[in-house]
Enzyme design. Structure first.
Site, PDB file in Angstrom:
ATOM      1  N   HIS A  16      32.904  -0.719  70.501  1.00  0.00           N
ATOM      2  CA  HIS A  16      34.084   0.119  70.259  1.00  0.00           C
ATOM      3  C   HIS A  16      35.293  -0.545  70.904  1.00  0.00           C
ATOM      4  O   HIS A  16      35.179  -1.607  71.524  1.00  0.00           O
ATOM      5  CB  HIS A  16      33.856   1.557  70.740  1.00  0.00           C
ATOM      6  CG  HIS A  16      33.414   1.707  72.163  1.00  0.00           C
ATOM      7  ND1 HIS A  16      34.243   1.430  73.218  1.00  0.00           N
ATOM      8  CD2 HIS A  16      32.235   2.100  72.696  1.00  0.00           C
ATOM      9  CE1 HIS A  16      33.596   1.664  74.341  1.00  0.00           C
ATOM     10  NE2 HIS A  16      32.359   2.062  74.061  1.00  0.00           N
ATOM     11  N   HIS A  19      35.355  -1.943  74.525  1.00  0.00           N
ATOM     12  CA  HIS A  19      34.739  -3.271  74.700  1.00  0.00           C
ATOM     13  C   HIS A  19      35.702  -4.342  74.215  1.00  0.00           C
ATOM     14  O   HIS A  19      35.860  -5.401  74.810  1.00  0.00           O
ATOM     15  CB  HIS A  19      33.438  -3.419  73.901  1.00  0.00           C
ATOM     16  CG  HIS A  19      32.403  -2.379  74.205  1.00  0.00           C
ATOM     17  ND1 HIS A  19      31.800  -1.633  73.227  1.00  0.00           N
ATOM     18  CD2 HIS A  19      31.879  -1.958  75.370  1.00  0.00           C
ATOM     19  CE1 HIS A  19      30.931  -0.802  73.780  1.00  0.00           C
ATOM     20  NE2 HIS A  19      30.960  -0.977  75.079  1.00  0.00           N
ATOM     21  N   CYS A 124      20.093   5.790  86.549  1.00  0.00           N
ATOM     22  CA  CYS A 124      20.743   6.153  85.278  1.00  0.00           C
ATOM     23  C   CYS A 124      20.437   5.065  84.268  1.00  0.00           C
ATOM     24  O   CYS A 124      20.816   3.905  84.479  1.00  0.00           O
ATOM     25  CB  CYS A 124      22.250   6.310  85.442  1.00  0.00           C
ATOM     26  SG  CYS A 124      23.067   6.522  83.830  1.00  0.00           S
ATOM     27  N   CYS A 127      23.660   3.512  82.752  1.00  0.00           N
ATOM     28  CA  CYS A 127      24.302   2.482  83.591  1.00  0.00           C
ATOM     29  C   CYS A 127      23.313   1.380  83.956  1.00  0.00           C
ATOM     30  O   CYS A 127      23.708   0.362  84.489  1.00  0.00           O
ATOM     31  CB  CYS A 127      24.818   3.074  84.908  1.00  0.00           C
ATOM     32  SG  CYS A 127      26.035   4.367  84.743  1.00  0.00           S
ATOM     33  N   CYS A 142      24.507  11.758  86.045  1.00  0.00           N
ATOM     34  CA  CYS A 142      25.379  10.583  86.172  1.00  0.00           C
ATOM     35  C   CYS A 142      26.800  11.016  85.849  1.00  0.00           C
ATOM     36  O   CYS A 142      27.041  11.554  84.762  1.00  0.00           O
ATOM     37  CB  CYS A 142      24.928   9.496  85.198  1.00  0.00           C
ATOM     38  SG  CYS A 142      26.171   8.187  85.050  1.00  0.00           S
ATOM     39  N   HIS A 145      27.882   9.146  82.475  1.00  0.00           N
ATOM     40  CA  HIS A 145      27.238   9.512  81.218  1.00  0.00           C
ATOM     41  C   HIS A 145      26.978  11.011  81.074  1.00  0.00           C
ATOM     42  O   HIS A 145      26.570  11.471  80.013  1.00  0.00           O
ATOM     43  CB  HIS A 145      25.923   8.726  81.055  1.00  0.00           C
ATOM     44  CG  HIS A 145      26.155   7.261  80.857  1.00  0.00           C
ATOM     45  ND1 HIS A 145      26.227   6.373  81.908  1.00  0.00           N
ATOM     46  CD2 HIS A 145      26.400   6.539  79.734  1.00  0.00           C
ATOM     47  CE1 HIS A 145      26.471   5.160  81.433  1.00  0.00           C
ATOM     48  NE2 HIS A 145      26.591   5.238  80.129  1.00  0.00           N
ATOM     49  N   LYS A 296      36.107   8.978  79.315  1.00  0.00           N
ATOM     50  CA  LYS A 296      35.826   7.559  79.109  1.00  0.00           C
ATOM     51  C   LYS A 296      35.316   7.370  77.681  1.00  0.00           C
ATOM     52  O   LYS A 296      34.423   8.098  77.247  1.00  0.00           O
ATOM     53  CB  LYS A 296      34.742   7.100  80.094  1.00  0.00           C
ATOM     54  CG  LYS A 296      34.396   5.629  79.936  1.00  0.00           C
ATOM     55  CD  LYS A 296      33.205   5.205  80.753  1.00  0.00           C
ATOM     56  CE  LYS A 296      32.908   3.722  80.529  1.00  0.00           C
ATOM     57  NZ  LYS A 296      31.609   3.293  80.946  1.00  0.00           N
ATOM     58  N   LYS A 299      29.997   5.565  73.469  1.00  0.00           N
ATOM     59  CA  LYS A 299      29.160   6.025  72.366  1.00  0.00           C
ATOM     60  C   LYS A 299      28.396   7.277  72.751  1.00  0.00           C
ATOM     61  O   LYS A 299      28.231   8.184  71.951  1.00  0.00           O
ATOM     62  CB  LYS A 299      28.177   4.924  71.971  1.00  0.00           C
ATOM     63  CG  LYS A 299      28.818   3.863  71.130  1.00  0.00           C
ATOM     64  CD  LYS A 299      28.863   4.292  69.677  1.00  0.00           C
ATOM     65  CE  LYS A 299      29.664   3.279  68.875  1.00  0.00           C
ATOM     66  NZ  LYS A 299      29.788   3.667  67.469  1.00  0.00           N
TER      67      LYS A 299
HETATM   68  N1  MSP Z   1      26.024  -5.031  80.245  1.00  0.00           N
HETATM   69  C1  MSP Z   1      26.837  -4.591  81.317  1.00  0.00           C
HETATM   70  C2  MSP Z   1      27.687  -5.700  81.859  1.00  0.00           C
HETATM   71  C3  MSP Z   1      26.951  -6.901  82.354  1.00  0.00           C
HETATM   72  S1  MSP Z   1      28.020  -8.158  82.878  1.00  0.00           S
HETATM   73  C4  MSP Z   1      27.046  -9.232  83.626  1.00  0.00           C
HETATM   74  C5  MSP Z   1      27.738  -3.473  80.831  1.00  0.00           C
HETATM   75  N2  MSP Z   1      27.922  -3.403  79.524  1.00  0.00           N
HETATM   76  S2  MSP Z   1      28.804  -2.291  78.771  1.00  0.00           S
HETATM   77  O1  MSP Z   1      28.728  -2.634  77.387  1.00  0.00           O
HETATM   78  O2  MSP Z   1      28.382  -0.993  79.148  1.00  0.00           O
HETATM   79  O3  MSP Z   1      30.240  -2.449  79.329  1.00  0.00           O
HETATM   80  C6  MSP Z   1      30.881  -3.664  79.259  1.00  0.00           C
HETATM   81  C7  MSP Z   1      32.300  -3.563  79.694  1.00  0.00           C
HETATM   82  O4  MSP Z   1      32.999  -2.645  78.887  1.00  0.00           O
HETATM   83  C8  MSP Z   1      32.463  -3.091  81.133  1.00  0.00           C
HETATM   84  O5  MSP Z   1      33.457  -3.883  81.766  1.00  0.00           O
HETATM   85  C9  MSP Z   1      32.969  -1.707  80.993  1.00  0.00           C
HETATM   86  O6  MSP Z   1      33.797  -1.355  82.060  1.00  0.00           O
HETATM   87  C10 MSP Z   1      33.769  -1.835  79.708  1.00  0.00           C
HETATM   88  N3  MSP Z   1      33.966  -0.544  79.113  1.00  0.00           N
HETATM   89  C11 MSP Z   1      33.049   0.237  78.466  1.00  0.00           C
HETATM   90  N4  MSP Z   1      33.652   1.420  78.182  1.00  0.00           N
HETATM   91  C12 MSP Z   1      34.918   1.414  78.676  1.00  0.00           C
HETATM   92  C13 MSP Z   1      36.025   2.225  78.534  1.00  0.00           C
HETATM   93  N5  MSP Z   1      35.945   3.414  77.960  1.00  0.00           N
HETATM   94  N6  MSP Z   1      37.228   1.758  78.973  1.00  0.00           N
HETATM   95  C14 MSP Z   1      37.396   0.476  79.426  1.00  0.00           C
HETATM   96  N7  MSP Z   1      36.367  -0.318  79.544  1.00  0.00           N
HETATM   97  C15 MSP Z   1      35.075   0.227  79.487  1.00  0.00           C
HETATM   98  O7  MSP Z   1      28.243  -2.729  81.646  1.00  0.00           O
END
Ligand code: MSP
Length: 503
Positions: A16, A19, A124, A127, A142, A145, A296, A299
């Protein structure tokens, strides 16, 4: 060589725009560095092991491998749709990565940093994290989540993180490991000092979807340890032998991360590197959350917008621009379609689009498509260039960089109004008219060059009207010398179409 990384994204679901936000920010910084003629390695990728992904695969009726193959492609496609161009895309199911991870863990084990024990705590799956007391929400949920945590008690191997406490504290305090913004640095310091560190579980006994521990195959490697090592395995040109000196772009110059994964990156990751005597990243930059309706974007909460939806409405560059300028980089911020629409309409369609059109039309009408070779007015262009360079380069205030360019573009539109070239033409004031139009041409050119990292396609289109391309611009001279005098202008296609009704 500059090495910039994003987190690797979980392949449990489609990407999304939150990311996309981090990945786009890295793409912008990488493009900016390239414009300064730096060599850059920009890495992103997908995090494909662990319980969360195994569960998602099962729910989709696929094997874990089939599932991550599909999802990983979706991430790649999304980045392509936004013209994000990483140099490396790492997948944690790549056999090369798996070998590096096993080798790394074996090294830790051989050096005596690992021992067998038991882990008891609240976990969690969203996370993929054991929560400490202060991270547990009401009724053992959590806070991110909003789902119940799992109470886990299992045999595990632990990494002696506590041994690195003083070293980590000193590295963060002295900015040898620089953490930005300052509030995040303080958060890390206070966590180390007040809450204190605990040794980290590095394996899971009951999670089959992962890399086996080399010395005890009844355990798989904890997904976060596996994931953090991507920054190393993706930079390792030496293969599984893992030879020293074989990593041309290690350590990272800049690592972009969201605030939820700060502790992993600011504490566990550097400690792992210290344990095997590898150099640490120079800087971690931590950004906030994208929220939609105050929550936040995620998904699991069902409040997401996809990159493709954004591109469908605003075009590739429009999507990049609204995404990066919607909230201050570093802070949390709420986004909405109406906010994106306003940014697109005001900054791009009205300010920039109109400016470029007007300047081109006037050059055609009054100067036979040639930029007059006369001295130009000083509209503080050098100051704008400096502001953008500092915001982007030194401080990573991406929104301030676009803000500064946008303010300048607004000023140029006012300059047109107050100098009224059509009136100068009517009054036969040829010299003044030439000066005003030459000033506008140069300022449009430089603004377009400054926008190149943000909206590359549009920037290229504008520069092409002057017969120029990004590749042949010397950024050091922007705002200092004239680039457009005497140039022949070619027509520019409309840059930002009007918005249609909501998707
Ligand atoms: N897989 C782990 C990261 C491992 S790095 C060695 C992870 N993945 S994630 O897909 O959940 O998140 C990846 C990144 O996207 C994180 O930096 C997270 O903060 C960011 N975001 C996910 N949702 C977010 C928002 N709603 N807003 C801004 N960034 C957030 O964590």
């Amino acid at each position: 060589m500059k090495y910039i990384t994003t987190p690797i994204y979980y392949t449990n679901d489609l990407p999304h725009i939150a990311h996309a936000y981090t990945t786009l920010a890295a793409d912008i910084v990488a493009r900016f560095w390239r414009l300064q003629k730096q060599e850059v390695f920009f890495l992103t990728g997908t995090d494909e092991h662990g319980a969360k992904i195994a569960q998602a695969a099962e729910a989709a009726g696929k094997t874990a491998q089939e599932f991550v193959d599909i999802l990983s492609e979706e991430f790649k496609k999304s980045w392509e749709s936004l013209d994000i161009r990483p140099d490396g895309f790492i997948r944690t199911t790549d056999p090369k990565h798996e070998k590096v991870v096993q080798h790394f863990l074996q090294q830790l084990y051989d050096k005596g940093y690992i021992y067998k024990g038991e882990y008891k705590g609240w976990y969690c799956v969203g996370c993929e994290e054991f929560k400490t007391e202060t991270q547990i929400g009401p009724d053992h949920t959590c806070p991110i989540h909003l789902k119940p945590l799992l109470e886990v008690a299992e045999e595990t191997y632990l990494f002696k993180l506590t041994q690195f406490r003083d070293q980590l504290l000193e590295l963060v305090q002295t900015d040898k490991l620089k953490i930005q913004p300052e509030t995040r640095k303080n958060e890390v310091l206070s966590f180390i000092e007040k809450e204190g560190l605990q040794d980290v579980a590095i394996s899971r006994k009951n999670v089959a979807w992962g890399i086996s521990l080399p010395w005890d195959t009844t355990h798989t490697i904890y997904v976060w340890i596996d994931a953090l090592l991507n920054y190393l395995s993706a930079a390792d040109q030496g293969g599984p032998e893992f030879e020293r000196g074989a990593r041309p772009h290690f350590p990272p110059t800049l690592q972009l991360i969201g605030k939820d994964i700060l502790r992993f990156h600011a504490i566990i990751w550097p400690a792992l590197l210290l344990a095997v005597d590898l150099p640490l990243p120079q800087e971690l930059f931590v950004h906030g959350y994208f929220t939609l309706g105050g929550h936040k974007m995620s998904k699991s909460l069902g409040n997401t917008i996809s990159p493709e939806q954004l591109v469908a409405r605003y075009g590739i560059d429009g999507a990049r621009y609204v995404l990066i300028s919607a909230i201050p980089f570093g802070d949390d911020g709420d986004v909405s379609w109406s906010r994106f629409d306003t940014i697109y309409q005001t900054n791009l369609a009205n300010n920039l689009g109109n400016l470029v059109n007007r300047v081109q039309t006037m050059l055609e009408r009054y100067q036979a498509n040639t930029v007059p070779a006369v001295e130009v007015h000083d509209l503080h262009l050098a100051v704008v260039v400096r502001e953008v360079n500092q915001s982007l380069g030194d401080w990573l205030k991406l929104h301030e960089a676009t803000g500064a360019i946008n303010a300048h573009v607004r000023e140029l539109n006012s300059y047109i109004e107050s100098n009224a070239p059509w009136q100068l033409a009517k009054d036969n004031k040829a010299q003044e008219l030439a000066q005003v139009l030459a000033t506008l041409a140069e300022n449009v050119f430089v603004s377009a060059a400054l926008l190149a990292p943000f909206i590359p396609e549009t920037s290229a289109k504008i520069l092409a009207t002057f017969g120029a391309s990004v590749a042949d611009i010397d950024y050091a001279t922007l705002g200092e010398r004239n680039h457009t005098a005497g140039k022949t202008i070619r027509p520019v296609a409309p840059l930002f179409p009007r918005l249609l009704d909501k998707p």
